[in-house]
Design an enzyme around this catalytic site. Structure first.
Site, PDB file in Angstrom:
ATOM      1  N   TYR A 108      -2.636  -1.966  10.589  1.00  0.00           N
ATOM      2  CA  TYR A 108      -2.758  -2.599   9.271  1.00  0.00           C
ATOM      3  C   TYR A 108      -1.615  -2.175   8.355  1.00  0.00           C
ATOM      4  CZ  TYR A 108      -3.763  -2.263   4.345  1.00  0.00           C
ATOM      5  OH  TYR A 108      -3.630  -2.270   2.991  1.00  0.00           O
ATOM      6  N   HIS A 109      -1.410  -0.861   8.200  1.00  0.00           N
ATOM      7  CA  HIS A 109      -0.344  -0.402   7.312  1.00  0.00           C
ATOM      8  C   HIS A 109       1.010  -0.936   7.784  1.00  0.00           C
ATOM      9  CE1 HIS A 109      -3.473   2.670   6.243  1.00  0.00           C
ATOM     10  NE2 HIS A 109      -2.977   2.473   5.049  1.00  0.00           N
ATOM     11  N   SER A 125      -1.156   2.948  10.648  1.00  0.00           N
ATOM     12  CA  SER A 125      -2.094   2.101  11.402  1.00  0.00           C
ATOM     13  C   SER A 125      -1.443   0.736  11.577  1.00  0.00           C
ATOM     14  CB  SER A 125      -3.420   1.936  10.656  1.00  0.00           C
ATOM     15  OG  SER A 125      -3.257   1.024   9.566  1.00  0.00           O
ATOM     16  N   LYS A 144       1.806  -4.351   6.480  1.00  0.00           N
ATOM     17  CA  LYS A 144       2.293  -4.362   5.095  1.00  0.00           C
ATOM     18  C   LYS A 144       3.784  -4.000   5.043  1.00  0.00           C
ATOM     19  CE  LYS A 144      -1.632  -4.839   2.536  1.00  0.00           C
ATOM     20  NZ  LYS A 144      -1.864  -5.896   1.536  1.00  0.00           N
ATOM     21  N   THR A 154       0.837  -1.198   0.000  1.00  0.00           N
ATOM     22  CA  THR A 154       0.000   0.000   0.000  1.00  0.00           C
ATOM     23  C   THR A 154       0.871   1.246   0.000  1.00  0.00           C
ATOM     24  OG1 THR A 154      -1.407   1.374   1.431  1.00  0.00           O
ATOM     25  CG2 THR A 154      -0.227  -0.407   2.483  1.00  0.00           C
TER      26      THR A 154
END
Lengths: 383, 383
Positions: free
Chosen positions: B181-182, B179, B185, B144
């Site tokens: 989530y980020h 975050s 990644k 991302t």
């Protein structure tokens, strides 16, 4: 100060717990004792006969008159971790509680996954425990110099100011870790940095070099307080392993050409660095990075130093250049900064023939306990 | 080519699976269907009524004459993943199979840990499956643009050349994800990079921007092939959410000032970018990073564009600046490179009033299905 030492039964953790206790801090240890379990699984053992943690702590109280709290459990279990935080009410938490061997993480898929899940989840839990109940608690987290890899430019302490296309910013130093273990520490660093930013957590990431030595004032004060000393192909790190190999007449196991330059420090400096970090906490919201080492050596230089120290003791030491089980550059630039801890008062114990003598003597003392079949590396990065 | 699409039942995955199938690739899908389960858990739902995956695939065969393989299971289960690899024998694997919502990862500790463990372990397993059995298989991994954060210098594609103290090196671009989530990644990117280095894996990390749009040629060809379209506070992303809000007369939910600039692309470009990556595989040992987006917009600019498009359709659109639930800069420099995919032939679908019309029309068509109580953000980064 009330200090919680996670991983306080391990090599660095035990020395640190005693040192902080002797300096007047109120210390409690969390440890799952899984490090002892891994020794059993791999069929390896510390050179030095270490006592059970309960006995260690009892003896410390006998020797020093100081109590250390003990909480046996796994920090990946949040309910356990959180309940210990509430009992201890720490002003600082020193987090050594991770799987810390690169070869262990490279054994196979299961060990890679276990290392990353254990380390990342444990640290996330510590961050949430701080945020939820003790937002002012200072997290002192053990990272590693191995997070940086071997870039062709100077290694700064955690951040680097970059000028690019006419603009400028100070950004996290790029990371090039060399094993799934080292990667787990990079993941931790990113997670902690984020928690500082969004929750105002205060954290110090100690990017530690390779630790050598076995005696600190406290662990040397009684046979029951002795620290562990690993020499096997999985948990043994360079200099300690070389001294033990020399003591039993095993050729020193230099991986490849030995031109790999790494950062080193004496375990007596490890404990002092942690104290310095605790006594000078990071600001709220600050993710502070210290490079925690005192000297740089190439592996082949270390081997030659051990060889020379051996000669003065009448021990003949051979050096074997093994095929390198790791994937890493064997000749490279390496220049890392370490000014932060020095400027806060660290007075390094430098590696000298005297120290080599002492480590060598220690190895000679316990050489009957050495299992030579555990010395060679068995884990390959490639397969 | 035989292509395995992990997460092929999701928003980007489903569109990609059909597109690759229509272009003559032999496609198999792995999906645990947990994305549908999370909808149920959170009590939210796609605007568009999506068919069960089995029915979708049957219908695709009816419409196109092409078969898509289906393997329902969780890639964090290595035995399952490995057995699918051996059945499919993929030449390329496209990995969308991760928890992909920033707010979901910020709900609480459990969701943060679940996101990171799921994403990191899944990707580690994919890497081991490639290494163990299909070393030549090209990994196309969805990253991302959020991995970069908002640095004050230009964002390059994965790497940056740094001059420092008279020396120079090209290093991984520093990451400042916003975050858990980020962060997952970023962890993946580091792990994949390492696997390329030590095992010679060939990998392309597609650092994708925010995807908008719902129709591709294939998903629009039959009601049963329709793609999902999320508008809720957890899974709905900016532009899609704005169009749907406009369609039901809900004020657009701009977080804070809306000066946050982000990278965007049409879902028709997502599928094409993946095809380009597959057709131009990375070299053995290469960790290649493409920034996958076509345009940059600030959030408030998007809101104004939707407002204007609404006016031409006779819809009155209000804009609400909500208190920002996230911790992020609301005014910042943002300039990212995206030349790699363009130079390999990507011809962007640019955001235009026409597209907004089409998305708005779509939203109007299904507006009876909208649950307004799900629109506002419920997850805060701070607490």
């Amino acid at each position: 100060m009330k200090v919680l030492v996670i991983g306080g039964d391990g090599y660095c953790g035990w020395a640190t717990a005693l040192y902080l206790s002797s300096r007047g801090h109120e210390v409690a240890i969390i440890d799952s004792l899984v490090r002892r379990h891994w020794d059993n699984e791999l069929g390896v053992s510390t050179l030095t006969p270490i006592a059970p943690i309960q006995k260690r702590i009892d003896r410390w109280q006998g020797v020093s008159g100081k109590k250390i709290g003990l909480h046996v459990g796994d920090i990946t279990n949040y309910d356990f971790l959180s309940s210990v935080f509430r009992q201890v009410e720490p002003g600082a938490v020193v987090h050594f509680g991770e799987q810390r061997s690169a070869p262990f993480s490279m054994i196979d898929r299961e060990h890679a996954v276990a290392t990353q899940v254990n380390n990342v989840v444990g640290t996330l839990n510590v961050l949430y425990a701080i945020r939820n109940d003790f937002p002012d608690c200072h997290l002192v987290k053990l990272g590693t110099m191995g997070e940086y890899g071997t870039p062709n430019i100077d290694i700064e302490e955690g951040y680097i100011t970059i000028e690019h296309n006419g603009r400028k910013d100070t950004l996290p130093y790029p990371k090039q870790p060399g094993s799934f273990y080292h990667l787990s520490k990079v993941h931790d660093s990113h997670n902690i940095h984020f928690a500082c930013k969004i929750w105002g957590v205060r954290a110090t990431d100690l990017n530690q070099g390779v630790v050598y030595g076995v005696l600190t004032e406290e662990t040397g004060s009684d046979e029951y307080l002795i620290n562990r000393l690993d020499y096997d192909g999985v948990f043994g790190t360079a200099l300690n392993r070389f001294c033990i190999q020399a003591a039993v007449g095993h050729p020193l196991t230099v991986y490849g050409k030995g031109g790999q330059t790494r950062a080193f420090l004496d375990i007596r400096d490890t404990v002092r660095c942690v104290e310095i970090a605790i006594n000078n906490p990071a600001d709220a919201g600050e993710f502070r990075v210290f490079n925690q080492f005192t000297e740089l050596f190439s592996i082949i230089d270390l081997a030659h130093m051990v060889q020379k120290a051996g000669q003065t003791m009448g021990i003949k030491v051979e050096i074997n250049n093994l095929e390198n089980p790791r994937v890493e550059l064997e000749e490279h630039y390496f220049n890392a900064k370490n000014t932060s801890l020095l400027s806060l008062g660290l007075q390094p114990h430098l590696l000298s023939d005297a120290l080599l003598d002492s480590l060598l003597n220690f190895a000679v003392k316990y050489r009957d306990r050495i299992d030579q079949s555990q010395i060679l590396p068995k884990v390959s990065w490639r397969r």
